[in-house]
Design an enzyme around this catalytic site. Structure first.
Site, short mmCIF file in Angstrom:
data_model
loop_
_atom_site.label_atom_id
_atom_site.label_comp_id
_atom_site.label_asym_id
_atom_site.label_seq_id
_atom_site.Cartn_x
_atom_site.Cartn_y
_atom_site.Cartn_z
N ASN A 154 -4.79 55.09 -10.41
CA ASN A 154 -5.83 55.95 -10.01
C ASN A 154 -6.08 57.51 -11.04
OD1 ASN A 154 -8.22 56.81 -8.31
ND2 ASN A 154 -6.55 56.43 -6.48
N HIS A 213 -2.73 50.77 7.08
CA HIS A 213 -3.08 52.34 7.29
C HIS A 213 -3.54 52.61 8.76
CE1 HIS A 213 -1.82 52.91 2.55
NE2 HIS A 213 -1.07 52.33 2.64
N ARG A 273 1.35 51.56 9.88
CA ARG A 273 1.08 53.08 9.17
C ARG A 273 0.95 53.84 9.79
NH1 ARG A 273 0.45 55.89 3.31
NH2 ARG A 273 -1.88 56.58 4.09
N TYR A 308 -3.70 64.46 3.47
CA TYR A 308 -3.23 62.85 3.09
C TYR A 308 -3.36 62.12 3.38
CZ TYR A 308 -0.95 59.25 1.95
OH TYR A 308 -0.97 57.60 1.89
N ASP A 317 4.27 58.24 6.37
CA ASP A 317 3.93 58.47 4.85
C ASP A 317 4.52 60.03 4.35
OD1 ASP A 317 2.96 57.34 1.49
OD2 ASP A 317 3.84 59.12 1.87
N HIS A 357 4.41 61.80 1.69
CA HIS A 357 3.92 62.39 1.25
C HIS A 357 4.41 63.35 -0.58
CE1 HIS A 357 0.18 60.91 -2.33
NE2 HIS A 357 0.27 60.27 -1.49
N GLU A 360 6.99 54.70 -5.15
CA GLU A 360 5.31 54.15 -5.65
C GLU A 360 5.24 55.22 -6.71
OE1 GLU A 360 3.09 55.21 -2.38
OE2 GLU A 360 2.05 56.78 -3.35
N ARG A 365 9.87 50.99 -3.30
CA ARG A 365 8.58 51.22 -2.92
C ARG A 365 7.37 50.41 -4.61
NH1 ARG A 365 4.67 50.43 -0.45
NH2 ARG A 365 3.53 52.22 0.41
N HIS A 394 4.28 49.46 -3.46
CA HIS A 394 2.94 49.71 -3.09
C HIS A 394 1.88 48.58 -3.45
CE1 HIS A 394 0.15 52.89 -5.35
NE2 HIS A 394 0.55 53.43 -3.42
N ASP A 411 -6.38 51.14 -4.47
CA ASP A 411 -6.82 51.29 -5.32
C ASP A 411 -5.52 51.12 -6.57
OD1 ASP A 411 -4.54 54.47 -4.00
OD2 ASP A 411 -4.53 53.66 -5.99
N GLU A 450 2.03 46.60 1.69
CA GLU A 450 1.09 47.57 1.94
C GLU A 450 0.22 46.46 1.75
OE1 GLU A 450 0.98 50.76 -0.31
OE2 GLU A 450 0.03 51.67 1.17
C1 GCO Z 1 0.86 54.65 0.16
C2 GCO Z 1 0.25 55.60 -0.59
C3 GCO Z 1 -1.05 56.00 -1.50
C4 GCO Z 1 -1.51 57.17 -2.85
C5 GCO Z 1 -2.08 56.21 -3.06
C6 GCO Z 1 -3.18 57.24 -4.74
O1 GCO Z 1 1.77 55.16 -0.10
O2 GCO Z 1 -0.22 53.81 -0.06
O3 GCO Z 1 0.82 56.92 -1.05
O4 GCO Z 1 -2.09 56.26 -0.22
O5 GCO Z 1 -2.05 58.58 -2.06
O6 GCO Z 1 -1.65 55.05 -4.00
O7 GCO Z 1 -3.64 56.81 -5.82
MG MG Z 2 3.14 56.21 0.35
#
Ligand code: GCO
Ligand code: MG
Length: 405
Positions: free
Chosen positions: A39, A124, A149, A161, A213, A215, A265, A286, A315, A319, A342
């Protein structure tokens, strides 16, 4: 039985968002598909594949998946990193797809067969405030999810985020040639997150698995503080509490809280997470099955994790393409310490461009039994959606200092 590679093409398409796909064709006409979507850096991986790896694939035996992996990891001198490992991951997925098609078997059978009947999924839920978040959680529960989530806005911040502004699904990358700059305030987040997540737990009851998350935005001490505050919420995991480049700092967090931790991730080789796993600083790793060098390398990370009772939870946001999701499910079905997948789902147009055999039902996923990975790209349809530049945001603190997005 060898199967010579005669073509390797990179296809950029952007139905709902940008995806990079590798198409590998053998002399007996078998096509393998690999995902190479990173991404915000899609073109870098596309070039790495088109300009450097694809020419070396021509003439190679497609059946030699591991030798090809070793050739591209050890043989190109400059190792590791998200672009290199996503490109190697795309090749690896395409070759496993071919191997399955040649054997007439779904890839999970080639990985030792199923160790479970289905794979637990999480998705999510998000909302700008807690009532909106609870509505989003209810919508996911109505679709049968058993793990959700939860992400919400933070009072005083315009963007956060994981929370979208009303679009159908959350895509963090903004269209345009420059990243959007967001303001972040950790203190405001730390004041809000425990109350928000406690309200979600109160709303859903004790059985639903709740994830959150952070992040990559906390210091180790802030992470320990949040982990302790969230212990009564009984999270399935608290994700990415710190950037974790310095794996050692997680030991301090681990000593302070029993809230389960998930990290990985943004990692792309076993070296990025070896200490986290062997030190048992985390409960879930992840690493993404494509970004971490494909099935061939991700399975090594997951096997190391199994020795330390760390679960595999790759992950798998929207995306990365359905090809990566399918690969994740094939590996997941055959991996004893696989914990959860996920699954954000894709826009209908993405599902048309990437026809897939995997299924979601009542909170669980299955890769299906089509030979290979079970995903086919509709090239004609894909050609209608050209690449459209998009970048992940950057984040600054209120005083303007760059911080982790
Ligand atoms: C998740 C990730 C994503 C990332 C994204 C970036 O846990 O799925 O944190 O939300 O932010 O994949 O492109
Ligand atoms: Mg994440």
């Amino acid at each position: 039985m060898s199967s010579m590679i005669v073509a390797a093409e990179v296809i950029l398409t952007s139905p709902s968002r940008n995806f990079v796909t590798l198409k590998v064709t053998t002399d007996d006409g078998v096509v393998g598909w690999g995902d190479a979507t990173l991404n915000g850096r899609e073109l870098a991986v596309a070039s790495y594949l088109k300009d450097h790896l694809a020419p070396l694939l021509i003439g190679r035996d497609a059946q030699r998946v591991e030798d090809t992996w070793q050739y591209f990891y050890r043989g190109v001198y400059w190792r590791r990193g998200p672009v290199t490992m996503a490109a190697i991951g795309a090749v690896d997925l395409a070759l496993w797809d071919i191997k399955g098609k040649l054997a007439g078997q779904p890839v999970y059978q080639l990985l030792g067969g199923a160790v479970r009947m289905r794979i637990l999924a999480y998705t999510h839920a998000s909302g700008w405030d807690t009532p909106e978040l609870l509505d989003s959680v209810d919508e996911k529960l109505d679709r049968g999810f058993l793990a959700v989530r939860a992400q919400s806005g933070v009072p005083g911040l315009d963007t956060v985020y994981g929370v979208h502004h009303g679009e159908v699904s959350y895509e963090p990358a903004g269209r345009g040639k420059r990243p959007v700059e967001e303001t972040w305030d950790t203190a405001a987040y730390l004041r809000h997150a425990p109350t928000m997540l406690a309200a979600v737990r109160e709303h859903v009851g004790p059985e639903i698995a709740l994830l959150h998350d952070a992040h990559h935005r906390l210091t180790p001490n802030q992470a320990a503080r949040l982990g302790k505050a969230l212990e009564p919420v009984d999270l399935f995991w608290l994700e990415d509490v710190t950037p974790a480049e310095n794996q050692e700092v997680l030991r301090r967090v681990r000593e302070q809280t029993t809230t389960p931790l998930a990290i990985g991730e943004v990692f792309n080789t076993i070296w990025d997470c070896k200490d986290l796993i062997t030190g048992q600083y985390i409960d879930y790793i992840r690493t993404c099955v494509m970004h971490a060098g494909g099935i061939s390398h991700a399975r090594r990370i997951f096997d190391l994790a199994a020795l330390y009772q760390v679960g595999a939870a790759p992950h798998g946001p929207s995306d990365v393409s359905p090809i990566t999701l399918a690969a994740s499910l094939h590996l997941g079905l055959a991996t004893p310490n696989f914990a959860i997948q996920e699954f954000m789902g894709y826009e209908p147009i993405d599902d048309e461009v990437f026809r897939h055999d995997y299924t979601y039902k009542s909170g669980y996923l299955h890769p299906g039994d089509a030979p290979g990975l079970g995903v086919e790209l509709d090239e004609k349809l894909a050609a209608r959606y050209p690449y459209n530049p998009a970048y992940l945001p950057v984040a600054r603190k209120r005083d303007g200092t760059m911080t982790d997005w």
